[in-house]
Design a protein around this motif. Structure first.
Motif, PDB file in Angstrom:
ATOM      1  N   PRO A   1       0.833  -1.211   0.000  1.00 27.08           N
ATOM      2  CA  PRO A   1       0.000   0.000   0.000  1.00 27.08           C
ATOM      3  C   PRO A   1       0.862   1.254   0.000  1.00 27.08           C
ATOM      4  O   PRO A   1       1.981   1.257   0.518  1.00 27.08           O
ATOM      5  N   TYR A   2       0.321   2.318  -0.586  1.00 27.09           N
ATOM      6  CA  TYR A   2       0.992   3.613  -0.493  1.00 27.09           C
ATOM      7  C   TYR A   2      -0.006   4.646   0.011  1.00 27.09           C
ATOM      8  O   TYR A   2      -1.215   4.480  -0.089  1.00 27.09           O
ATOM      9  N   LYS A   3       0.519   5.731   0.555  1.00 22.84           N
ATOM     10  CA  LYS A   3      -0.311   6.839   1.040  1.00 22.84           C
ATOM     11  C   LYS A   3       0.497   8.123   0.941  1.00 22.84           C
ATOM     12  O   LYS A   3       1.666   8.102   0.526  1.00 22.84           O
ATOM     13  N   ALA A   4      -0.116   9.234   1.318  1.00 19.93           N
ATOM     14  CA  ALA A   4       0.571  10.528   1.272  1.00 19.93           C
ATOM     15  C   ALA A   4       1.868  10.466   2.082  1.00 19.93           C
ATOM     16  O   ALA A   4       1.896   9.927   3.189  1.00 19.93           O
ATOM     17  N   GLY A   5       2.931  11.008   1.511  1.00 16.80           N
ATOM     18  CA  GLY A   5       4.231  10.981   2.161  1.00 16.80           C
ATOM     19  C   GLY A   5       5.094   9.812   1.739  1.00 16.80           C
ATOM     20  O   GLY A   5       6.267   9.749   2.102  1.00 16.80           O
ATOM     21  N   GLY A   6       4.527   8.881   0.954  1.00 20.24           N
ATOM     22  CA  GLY A   6       5.297   7.728   0.483  1.00 20.24           C
ATOM     23  C   GLY A   6       6.447   8.162  -0.414  1.00 20.24           C
ATOM     24  O   GLY A   6       6.326   9.112  -1.185  1.00 20.24           O
ATOM     25  N   LEU A   7       7.544   7.447  -0.322  1.00 21.70           N
ATOM     26  CA  LEU A   7       8.756   7.835  -1.048  1.00 21.70           C
ATOM     27  C   LEU A   7       9.460   6.572  -1.525  1.00 21.70           C
ATOM     28  O   LEU A   7       9.725   5.664  -0.741  1.00 21.70           O
ATOM     29  N   TYR A   8       9.757   6.518  -2.832  1.00 24.64           N
ATOM     30  CA  TYR A   8      10.344   5.325  -3.439  1.00 24.64           C
ATOM     31  C   TYR A   8      11.509   5.704  -4.338  1.00 24.64           C
ATOM     32  O   TYR A   8      11.471   6.739  -5.008  1.00 24.64           O
ATOM     33  N   LEU A   9      12.525   4.850  -4.370  1.00 26.80           N
ATOM     34  CA  LEU A   9      13.638   5.007  -5.311  1.00 26.80           C
ATOM     35  C   LEU A   9      13.699   3.750  -6.161  1.00 26.80           C
ATOM     36  O   LEU A   9      13.938   2.657  -5.644  1.00 26.80           O
ATOM     37  N   LEU A  10      13.484   3.914  -7.459  1.00 23.78           N
ATOM     38  CA  LEU A  10      13.500   2.783  -8.383  1.00 23.78           C
ATOM     39  C   LEU A  10      14.690   2.885  -9.326  1.00 23.78           C
ATOM     40  O   LEU A  10      15.059   3.983  -9.757  1.00 23.78           O
TER      41      LEU A  10
END
Length: 262
Positions: free
Chosen positions: A50-59
């Protein structure tokens, strides 16, 4: 599977979606993705979370992903191809090393990053700045890169494997992260020093590492250092003298010896 190609070295995207329109895909660049608002599911390398506001990802380039949006979502993307291109903009070399560490260790944080409340607020402000600079990326290139380095510093200091704890577990992820973090500091890569970090003896750390990886601790360190040095030379942004200084090596001949080793 769809593969997206980016030819510009640096891009910023700031957009909202009610429904995700892209198929599962990968790309030829790195993507730092920030969820400004919204809710849904992020599928990365067939792992659903799940993701929500504030989520941060490096791909990274070979990571495949897509989103399933439940609540309309505001995304901010910071996309870059060759991070070595910006060596001259990185200022203190430690700033660049924070980003390099993240790139190497991103597979252990594929589910995203968990930030302290204070750092969540700082990251939000930094991405607002990034979004404000998107109108003219070429003109604002240096400013955008500086925000990226600041974000990388925040992400790194929130990584649990790098936080100081009294009794660190004998965990291979933490051990790899220690090696990646300290690859620039050979004095921290001696067996007794590493062993002390993980409550092991100097005689045990070597066999433990080989048993779990199939390679010796010494070979892993040498191969990783060689990879980083080779990437720097290929970018044509670093001199042998600069590389020797960064990795705590004796001189330029030591660098040549490392890259010529088999």
């Amino acid at each position: 599977m769809k593969r997206y190609h980016q030819y510009q070295p640096l891009l910023v995207s700031d957009f909202e979606m009610k429904e995700w329109r892209h198929p599962e895909h990968n790309h030829n660049h790195y993507e730092l993705i920030y969820i400004k608002k919204g809710k849904g599911t992020h599928v990365i390398n067939q792992i659903t979370q799940p993701y929500k506001a504030g989520g941060l990802y490096l791909l990274g380039p070979e990571d495949k992903h897509y989103f399933e949006i439940q609540i309309p979502t505001h995304f901010i993307y910071l996309k870059f191809t060759d991070p070595y291109r910006y060596k001259h903009l990185s200022g203190d070399m430690r700033n660049w090393q924070h980003l390099e560490y993240l790139i190497k260790s991103r597979e252990t944080h594929i589910s995203g990053f968990s930030l302290s409340r204070e750092d969540q607020q700082i990251a939000a402000r930094l991405f607002e700045v990034v979004a404000a600079l998107k109108a003219d990326v070429s003109y604002n290139e240096q400013l955008i890169w500086m925000q990226l380095l600041s974000i990388a510093t925040i992400l790194q200091r929130n990584m649990p494997e790098l936080m100081a704890i009294p009794q660190r577990s004998k965990d291979m992820q933490a051990l790899f992260c220690y090696l990646h973090k300290n690859i620039y500091h050979p004095e921290n890569l001696r067996a007794p020093i590493i062993a002390a970090q993980f409550n092991m003896t100097a005689d045990y750390i070597g066999p433990y590492f080989k048993r779990n990886t199939g390679t010796t601790l010494r070979d892993y360190i040498q191969d990783y250092r060689k990879t980083l040095i080779t990437q720097r030379l290929a970018s044509k942004q670093y001199s042998l003298k600069e590389i020797a200084a960064e990795f705590g090596l004796t001189d330029e001949s030591h660098v040549k010896k490392i890259i010529s080793s088999t």
